[in-house]
Design a protein around this motif. Structure first.
Motif, PDB file in Angstrom:
ATOM      1  N   GLN A 234      -9.005  -6.231  -9.660  1.00 47.67           N
ATOM      2  CA  GLN A 234      -8.497  -6.141  -8.296  1.00 47.67           C
ATOM      3  C   GLN A 234      -8.677  -4.715  -7.769  1.00 47.67           C
ATOM      4  N   ALA A 235      -9.656  -4.540  -6.899  1.00 47.27           N
ATOM      5  CA  ALA A 235      -9.972  -3.214  -6.371  1.00 47.27           C
ATOM      6  C   ALA A 235      -8.992  -2.823  -5.271  1.00 47.27           C
ATOM      7  N   ILE A 236      -8.578  -1.561  -5.272  1.00 48.98           N
ATOM      8  CA  ILE A 236      -7.759  -1.017  -4.188  1.00 48.98           C
ATOM      9  C   ILE A 236      -8.660  -0.580  -3.047  1.00 48.98           C
ATOM     10  N   LEU A 237      -9.707   0.158  -3.389  1.00 51.29           N
ATOM     11  CA  LEU A 237     -10.668   0.678  -2.409  1.00 51.29           C
ATOM     12  C   LEU A 237     -12.070   0.554  -2.974  1.00 51.29           C
ATOM     13  N   THR A 238     -13.026   0.473  -2.082  1.00 54.13           N
ATOM     14  CA  THR A 238     -14.428   0.599  -2.466  1.00 54.13           C
ATOM     15  C   THR A 238     -15.037   1.669  -1.576  1.00 54.13           C
ATOM     16  N   SER A 239     -15.412   2.770  -2.195  1.00 60.28           N
ATOM     17  CA  SER A 239     -15.934   3.912  -1.444  1.00 60.28           C
ATOM     18  C   SER A 239     -17.286   4.317  -1.991  1.00 60.28           C
ATOM     19  N   ARG A 240     -18.294   4.305  -1.137  1.00 58.86           N
ATOM     20  CA  ARG A 240     -19.653   4.708  -1.510  1.00 58.86           C
ATOM     21  C   ARG A 240     -20.119   3.999  -2.780  1.00 58.86           C
ATOM     22  N   GLY A 241     -19.845   2.696  -2.827  1.00 60.13           N
ATOM     23  CA  GLY A 241     -20.291   1.887  -3.944  1.00 60.13           C
ATOM     24  C   GLY A 241     -19.422   1.977  -5.180  1.00 60.13           C
ATOM     25  N   LYS A 242     -18.376   2.789  -5.130  1.00 61.96           N
ATOM     26  CA  LYS A 242     -17.493   2.955  -6.276  1.00 61.96           C
ATOM     27  C   LYS A 242     -16.178   2.236  -6.023  1.00 61.96           C
ATOM     28  N   SER A 243     -15.777   1.424  -6.973  1.00 62.29           N
ATOM     29  CA  SER A 243     -14.534   0.665  -6.854  1.00 62.29           C
ATOM     30  C   SER A 243     -13.397   1.410  -7.526  1.00 62.29           C
ATOM     31  N   ILE A 244     -12.298   1.583  -6.813  1.00 61.63           N
ATOM     32  CA  ILE A 244     -11.102   2.228  -7.363  1.00 61.63           C
ATOM     33  C   ILE A 244     -10.096   1.134  -7.660  1.00 61.63           C
ATOM     34  N   ARG A 245      -9.688   1.015  -8.907  1.00 62.48           N
ATOM     35  CA  ARG A 245      -8.820  -0.078  -9.325  1.00 62.48           C
ATOM     36  C   ARG A 245      -8.009   0.368 -10.534  1.00 62.48           C
ATOM     37  N   PRO A 246      -6.876  -0.296 -10.796  1.00 57.71           N
ATOM     38  CA  PRO A 246      -6.144  -0.009 -12.039  1.00 57.71           C
ATOM     39  C   PRO A 246      -6.949  -0.466 -13.234  1.00 57.71           C
ATOM     40  N   LYS A 247      -6.891   0.308 -14.317  1.00 56.61           N
ATOM     41  CA  LYS A 247      -7.689   0.007 -15.496  1.00 56.61           C
ATOM     42  C   LYS A 247      -6.853  -0.300 -16.729  1.00 56.61           C
ATOM     43  N   THR A 248      -5.538  -0.249 -16.593  1.00 59.22           N
ATOM     44  CA  THR A 248      -4.649  -0.617 -17.689  1.00 59.22           C
ATOM     45  C   THR A 248      -3.488  -1.409 -17.099  1.00 59.22           C
ATOM     46  N   MET A 249      -2.727  -2.084 -17.975  1.00 58.17           N
ATOM     47  CA  MET A 249      -1.568  -2.828 -17.496  1.00 58.17           C
ATOM     48  C   MET A 249      -0.516  -1.898 -16.914  1.00 58.17           C
ATOM     49  N   GLY A 250      -0.364  -0.713 -17.513  1.00 63.05           N
ATOM     50  CA  GLY A 250       0.581   0.255 -16.969  1.00 63.05           C
ATOM     51  C   GLY A 250       0.199   0.679 -15.571  1.00 63.05           C
ATOM     52  N   GLN A 251      -1.083   0.927 -15.342  1.00 65.97           N
ATOM     53  CA  GLN A 251      -1.546   1.291 -14.003  1.00 65.97           C
ATOM     54  C   GLN A 251      -1.379   0.139 -13.024  1.00 65.97           C
ATOM     55  N   LYS A 252      -1.630  -1.097 -13.492  1.00 63.30           N
ATOM     56  CA  LYS A 252      -1.455  -2.263 -12.624  1.00 63.30           C
ATOM     57  C   LYS A 252       0.004  -2.397 -12.190  1.00 63.30           C
ATOM     58  N   ALA A 253       0.936  -2.209 -13.130  1.00 66.05           N
ATOM     59  CA  ALA A 253       2.360  -2.273 -12.804  1.00 66.05           C
ATOM     60  C   ALA A 253       2.743  -1.166 -11.823  1.00 66.05           C
ATOM     61  N   TYR A 254       2.152   0.017 -11.989  1.00 72.12           N
ATOM     62  CA  TYR A 254       2.400   1.158 -11.093  1.00 72.12           C
ATOM     63  C   TYR A 254       1.935   0.838  -9.673  1.00 72.12           C
ATOM     64  N   VAL A 255       0.730   0.297  -9.545  1.00 78.25           N
ATOM     65  CA  VAL A 255       0.188  -0.047  -8.231  1.00 78.25           C
ATOM     66  C   VAL A 255       1.025  -1.148  -7.575  1.00 78.25           C
ATOM     67  N   ASP A 256       1.428  -2.142  -8.362  1.00 78.89           N
ATOM     68  CA  ASP A 256       2.264  -3.219  -7.814  1.00 78.89           C
ATOM     69  C   ASP A 256       3.605  -2.672  -7.336  1.00 78.89           C
ATOM     70  N   ALA A 257       4.164  -1.699  -8.078  1.00 80.90           N
ATOM     71  CA  ALA A 257       5.450  -1.109  -7.689  1.00 80.90           C
ATOM     72  C   ALA A 257       5.333  -0.381  -6.351  1.00 80.90           C
ATOM     73  N   ILE A 258       4.195   0.265  -6.105  1.00 81.38           N
ATOM     74  CA  ILE A 258       3.985   0.951  -4.826  1.00 81.38           C
ATOM     75  C   ILE A 258       3.997  -0.053  -3.674  1.00 81.38           C
ATOM     76  N   ASP A 259       3.460  -1.247  -3.913  1.00 81.36           N
ATOM     77  CA  ASP A 259       3.467  -2.289  -2.881  1.00 81.36           C
ATOM     78  C   ASP A 259       4.866  -2.831  -2.623  1.00 81.36           C
TER      79      ASP A 259
END
Length: 369
Positions: free
Chosen positions: A113-138
């Motif tokens: 699940q990408a947050i942003l796609t910039s200049r062909g590069k996808s920014i997304r969480p890469k671990t479960m901890g990061q996924k939980a962090y991103v979900d908490a921000i939402d």
């Protein structure tokens, strides 16, 4: 991965050896295996007892039956991630294995699940901890991202800020840091006030230029849509309809942290990031350390704690973090033992707090009778 009669493990499922043959269709093998087969090497490192052989688009796994089964599941997930458009890295292989072992779902669904796609590069969480962090921000108005270097605390927070601006959920982005030197004294810096504080804020500018068109960033800065400022500039302001990120918050004093949090206005979200193991304050307590004790459990405030397993830099960084964590724990244990030993010695000598009447300073001079 095409289904075929060969796409099933062969061997004793309860133990012994096993073998699985998989045929990969519709995916460039270089994307699955990585440059110089780097991802294949990572897979072999995760399952050292499994022999992995690749010929064309066929992958064969042989070894202990349970590990072959686990490795097969992992390969299938990695293939699906590539199909979802993910450019795999070493961290994706390691994180996917952890997710499967813990039964936390499908890595292809969680990590694609990408947050942003910039200049062909996808920014997304890469671990479960990061996924939980991103979900908490939402899901929360204020989120504290606490963890060691390389866990993506600031990078993901800024990605969410840019996403919110692009979706018109907020009117502006405000990025801030305390202007504290990392154990050095830089002395006099020439130039205007902006020139003096720019070195402290440079990491935030660099991340902005990665996530947005570099030609647009100066215009957004000039118009005030994006503001990068030292923490001292926050005093006396009310921040409405903004996405605010405070970076390096371990270097705030308790008073500064209170000041920053009370800038919260209507329609604003805040993310506070920091590493409590790297405090550069000359004296006094860190505001980030104190706030977790004061605000923990409060509604609409979330503390996301990331660890060495969430480090997405070079694999050595995670091991370095673990080594320092172990060293700090041992040092604290030794300090406690030394302090406890000194207290016991004082009590045996009758000088401790259990017998304060015998302390030297409390003894009264003997009167001659």
């Amino acid at each position: 991965m095409a289904a075929s009669s060969d796409d099933r493990p062969i061997g004793d499922a309860a133990g012994g050896t096993g073998r699985a043959e998989l045929e990969v269709d519709g995916v460039a093998m270089v994307r699955l295996l990585g440059p110089q087969d780097r991802l294949l090497t990572t897979l072999e490192h995760e399952y050292p007892d499994v022999v992995v052989a690749v010929r064309g688009n066929h992958v064969t796994l042989e070894g202990p039956a349970d590990q072959v089964h686990a490795a097969e599941r992992l390969v299938r997930e990695l293939v699906q991630m590539v199909r979802n458009g993910v450019d795999l890295g070493d961290t994706d292989v390691t994180s996917s294995r952890r997710i499967l072992e813990r039964g936390e779902g499908s890595p292809a669904e969680v990590l694609s699940q990408a947050i942003l796609t910039s200049r062909g590069k996808s920014i997304r969480p890469k671990t479960m901890g990061q996924k939980a962090y991103v979900d908490a921000i939402d899901q929360n108005t204020i989120v504290f991202g606490i963890g060691p270097a390389g866990t993506g605390k600031t990078y993901l927070a800024m990605a969410k800020a840019v996403q919110a601006l692009q979706r018109k959920e907020v009117e502006r982005i405000i990025l801030s840091r305390p202007a504290i030197e990392a154990g050095e004294r830089l002395g006099f810096l020439p130039g205007t006030l902006t020139d003096k504080i720019d070195p402290y804020l440079r990491p935030l500018y660099d991340a902005l230029n990665e996530m947005m068109d570099p030609e647009i960033v100066p215009k957004l800065l000039a118009s005030g849509t994006v503001e990068v400022a030292p923490l001292a500039y926050m005093r006396g302001r009310t921040l409405n309809n903004a996405f605010v990120v405070l970076d390096e918050a371990q270097n705030t004093t308790p008073e500064q942290m209170k000041m920053f949090l009370t800038r919260l206005g209507f329609g604003t979200r805040m993310v506070v990031t920091g590493d409590i193991t790297q405090v550069d304050l000359p004296t006094g307590a860190s505001g980030l350390q104190l706030v977790s004790r004061i605000l923990e459990g409060m509604d609409d405030i979330h503390f996301a704690r990331l660890g060495s397993e969430d480090v997405v830099r070079h694999s050595l960084v995670g091991r370095i973090v673990d080594a320092y964590t172990k060293y700090d724990a041992e040092r604290q244990a030794r300090a406690y033992e030394n302090r406890d030993g000194a207290n016991r010695a004082e009590r045996r000598a009758g000088l401790g707090p259990q017998n304060p009447s015998r302390a030297p300073q409390d003894r009264k001079p003997r009167r001659d009778r």
